[in-house]
Structures are given as C-alpha cells and as structure tokens.
Design a protein around this motif. Structure first.
Motif, short mmCIF file in Angstrom:
data_model
loop_
_atom_site.label_atom_id
_atom_site.label_comp_id
_atom_site.label_asym_id
_atom_site.label_seq_id
_atom_site.Cartn_x
_atom_site.Cartn_y
_atom_site.Cartn_z
N MET A 107 0.85 -1.18 0.00
CA MET A 107 0.00 0.00 0.00
C MET A 107 0.88 1.23 0.00
O MET A 107 1.88 1.30 0.73
N ASN A 108 0.55 2.20 -0.82
CA ASN A 108 1.22 3.50 -0.84
C ASN A 108 0.22 4.59 -0.53
O ASN A 108 -0.97 4.47 -0.86
N VAL A 109 0.69 5.67 0.06
CA VAL A 109 -0.09 6.89 0.21
C VAL A 109 0.71 7.98 -0.48
O VAL A 109 1.82 8.32 -0.06
N ALA A 110 0.18 8.50 -1.58
CA ALA A 110 0.90 9.49 -2.38
C ALA A 110 0.10 10.78 -2.47
O ALA A 110 -1.12 10.78 -2.35
N GLU A 111 0.81 11.89 -2.65
CA GLU A 111 0.15 13.19 -2.79
C GLU A 111 0.59 13.85 -4.08
O GLU A 111 1.78 13.89 -4.40
N HIS A 112 -0.38 14.36 -4.84
CA HIS A 112 -0.11 15.06 -6.09
C HIS A 112 -0.98 16.30 -6.16
O HIS A 112 -2.21 16.21 -6.09
N LEU A 113 -0.33 17.46 -6.25
CA LEU A 113 -1.03 18.75 -6.36
C LEU A 113 -2.07 18.92 -5.25
O LEU A 113 -3.19 19.38 -5.48
N GLY A 114 -1.71 18.52 -4.05
CA GLY A 114 -2.58 18.72 -2.90
C GLY A 114 -3.65 17.67 -2.70
O GLY A 114 -4.41 17.75 -1.73
N ARG A 115 -3.72 16.67 -3.58
CA ARG A 115 -4.73 15.61 -3.44
C ARG A 115 -4.05 14.30 -3.05
O ARG A 115 -3.02 13.94 -3.61
N THR A 116 -4.62 13.59 -2.10
CA THR A 116 -4.05 12.34 -1.62
C THR A 116 -4.64 11.16 -2.37
O THR A 116 -5.85 11.11 -2.64
N TYR A 117 -3.78 10.19 -2.69
CA TYR A 117 -4.19 8.98 -3.40
C TYR A 117 -3.72 7.77 -2.60
O TYR A 117 -2.57 7.69 -2.17
N TYR A 118 -4.63 6.79 -2.40
CA TYR A 118 -4.27 5.52 -1.81
C TYR A 118 -4.00 4.55 -2.96
O TYR A 118 -4.83 4.41 -3.87
N GLN A 119 -2.89 3.84 -2.89
CA GLN A 119 -2.52 2.91 -3.96
C GLN A 119 -2.29 1.53 -3.36
O GLN A 119 -1.49 1.35 -2.44
N PHE A 120 -3.01 0.55 -3.91
CA PHE A 120 -2.93 -0.82 -3.42
C PHE A 120 -2.47 -1.76 -4.53
O PHE A 120 -2.80 -1.56 -5.69
N GLU A 121 -1.73 -2.79 -4.12
CA GLU A 121 -1.42 -3.89 -5.04
C GLU A 121 -1.96 -5.18 -4.43
O GLU A 121 -1.67 -5.50 -3.28
N LEU A 122 -2.79 -5.88 -5.21
CA LEU A 122 -3.42 -7.11 -4.74
C LEU A 122 -3.00 -8.29 -5.60
O LEU A 122 -2.77 -8.15 -6.80
N GLU A 123 -2.95 -9.45 -4.97
CA GLU A 123 -2.62 -10.67 -5.72
C GLU A 123 -2.96 -11.89 -4.89
O GLU A 123 -2.53 -11.96 -3.72
N PRO A 124 -3.62 -12.92 -5.42
CA PRO A 124 -4.41 -12.87 -6.65
C PRO A 124 -5.80 -12.34 -6.37
O PRO A 124 -6.21 -12.37 -5.19
N PRO A 125 -6.60 -11.88 -7.32
CA PRO A 125 -6.17 -11.67 -8.70
C PRO A 125 -5.21 -10.50 -8.80
O PRO A 125 -5.16 -9.66 -7.90
N HIS A 126 -4.45 -10.47 -9.87
CA HIS A 126 -3.49 -9.39 -10.06
C HIS A 126 -4.24 -8.08 -10.28
O HIS A 126 -4.98 -7.94 -11.25
N ALA A 127 -4.04 -7.12 -9.39
CA ALA A 127 -4.76 -5.85 -9.50
C ALA A 127 -3.96 -4.73 -8.86
O ALA A 127 -3.30 -4.92 -7.84
N LEU A 128 -4.03 -3.56 -9.47
CA LEU A 128 -3.48 -2.32 -8.92
C LEU A 128 -4.64 -1.34 -8.79
O LEU A 128 -5.28 -1.02 -9.78
N ILE A 129 -4.90 -0.87 -7.58
CA ILE A 129 -6.04 -0.01 -7.32
C ILE A 129 -5.56 1.34 -6.78
O ILE A 129 -4.78 1.38 -5.83
#
Length: 276
Positions: free
Chosen positions: A216-238
């Motif tokens: 899991m990542n927590v990233a910020e771009h231009l003042g907006r926060t994004y949660y990023q997940f990697e799941l397996e299986p099934p292979h997925a990036l959310i």
C-alpha cells in the motif's frame, strides 16, 4: 513530484428510419461536412396513368431509397477526411461515448481525459463528475460499459489491451461511507486505506480481499491524496481518491502472463491516475 509514504501490508479484512407513406418517392442524398443524410421527397401530381405505374414501383423505390442511404453513409466515411470518417465509425460502435484520448507522445503513450461533455451522473442530485486523467500505451482502447458489469452503474469507464490487460474506473458517492462529508470530500476524511479497501475490495475484484493486499502506498499530487494498493491474486493495482462528493477507484488488472510480461507498464498506468 508528490511525496510518497510506503508501507508493506498484509491485512485480514472482510468487508430508421420512419417510413412516410407515399406513392411517389424520389431518393436524394446530400453530403454536408462529411455527414451523409438521406432525404425523401414527393414529386408533384402526375397523370393518373403515370401515377398507377409509379404506384407499382413504389416498393422498389423504397428499397432503393434504403440502399442509397446505406451507400451514402459509407461514402461519408470514405470521402470525408480520414479523421472524421474514423470518428464516425468509432462513435457508432460505442454509442454515447465521447473519445478523450490524446495523440501518442514520443514513447507511444496516450493520455485519456474524461470529456466535460460526457454523460453520466450516477444518481439524481449529484454534482457533475470532476474530470480525471490517466496514461496508457498506444494499443489501449476504450471499450463499452454495461450496467451488468461488476460494479454496476458506478463503473464510469473501461479500457483494454489484448496484449497487456484491462482497467476500469468506479465513481461512487461518498455517502456510502458517511453522511457528513459535504460536497468537497477528501480521501483522508473518508477514512484510512484499510477502511477504503475493506469497503470496496469485493466490489472491485469480485471477491474478499483477505490476505490479498501485498502493498500500500499513500501518495500526494497537487494537494490531493491517493491511496494505492497492489493485490494478488487476482493481479490488480487499485488507486483511490476523493473529489467533490464522490470517491474515485481506478483499477488495473491482468492475467498471470500479462502481469509477468507487462508489470512495469501496468504499474505506470495505475500511478498515472489523477482527478483534475
């Protein structure tokens, strides 16, 4: 560049045409701005004898009128400019879709931006969907969305590549989480990453997320926060974020072989998602 906080996680969550009657039909076609239109006009009165003869042929003329219209429609795609012709064909294949892809850059990647004119409100009383954007390799194309899809009417967009994989965007009301977030919600106010993936995991991947979250990542771009997940299986990036009164979920998925061969591209697609 936004700041990124990375945490490895292993969670356990549950969570046509109208036919006008006439005995005297003359088929005409016109080509205006690359668009073919078929017109049907009635001629002036003739002698009773000629009228009888035309009456016998009216069925044939109707069939010819349809044929002329078909040929005219084909001509519009062929005789018009190549770009206009292709746009007409693609728009016909994907009814209601407004193309939003840019031209390829030097690396062959294109950027999709959700057109302002695109329909889809996902609920009476909801504000217009704030546009979002992402990048894909050149061979990725938009595909039709069905209300029968996993996620139902909340799926706003689908893309796919026969070689690399698939993606879709879910736009859901934040009221599914709380009723006091107002019209300017943020992902932080909705809750921590665990709450978001727990609530939407089954909806996104079609099964329980227990034991499937690799990172899991927590990233910020231009003042907006994004949660990023990697799941397996099934292979997925959310990738998840919030804007206005909606939650945005961007899902990139692939088969095992696609995942192995094109993981870097899939990761780049997932991390490119932005709500503008």
């Amino acid at each position: 560049m936004g700041t990124t906080l990375f945490t490895s996680c292993s969670f356990s969550w549950r969570f046509h045409r109208q036919i006008i009657p006439s005995n005297h039909l003359l088929a005409q076609s016109s080509l205006e701005s690359g668009i073919s239109r078929a017109k049907v006009t009635a001629d002036s009165g003739e002698s009773e004898l000629v009228g009888g003869e035309i009456g016998k042929c009216s069925g044939l003329m109707k069939r010819r009128s349809v044929l002329v219209s078909g040929v005219s429609l084909m001509s519009s795609a062929v005789l018009g400019s190549p770009r206009e012709g292709l746009a007409v064909v693609k728009q016909g294949l994907l009814a209601g879709r407004i193309p939003g892809l840019s031209e390829p850059d030097e690396q062959g990647w294109r950027t999709y931006r959700r057109p302002d004119e695109k329909s889809g409100g996902h609920g009476v009383g909801w504000s217009p969907i704030i546009p979002y954007a992402f990048s894909v390799p050149q061979d990725w194309e938009e595909v039709p969305v069905s209300i029968a899809d996993l996620g139902g009417t909340e799926i706003d967009l689908r893309f796919g590549s026969p070689k690399e994989g698939r993606l879709f965007v879910i736009v859901a009301p934040v009221l599914r989480f709380a009723d006091d977030l107002g019209d300017n919600a943020t992902i932080e106010r909705i809750g921590p990453p665990e709450k978001v993936i727990n609530a939407f995991g089954p909806e996104v991947i079609g099964e329980n997320v227990e034991g499937k979250v690799l990172s899991m990542n927590v990233a910020e771009h231009l003042g907006r926060t994004y949660y990023q997940f990697e799941l397996e299986p099934p292979h997925a990036l959310i990738t998840a974020t919030a804007a206005g009164n909606r939650l945005y979920l961007f899902n990139v998925t692939a088969s095992g072989l696609q995942w192995k061969r094109h993981y870097n591209d899939l990761k780049r697609i997932a991390e490119s998602f932005r709500v503008i």
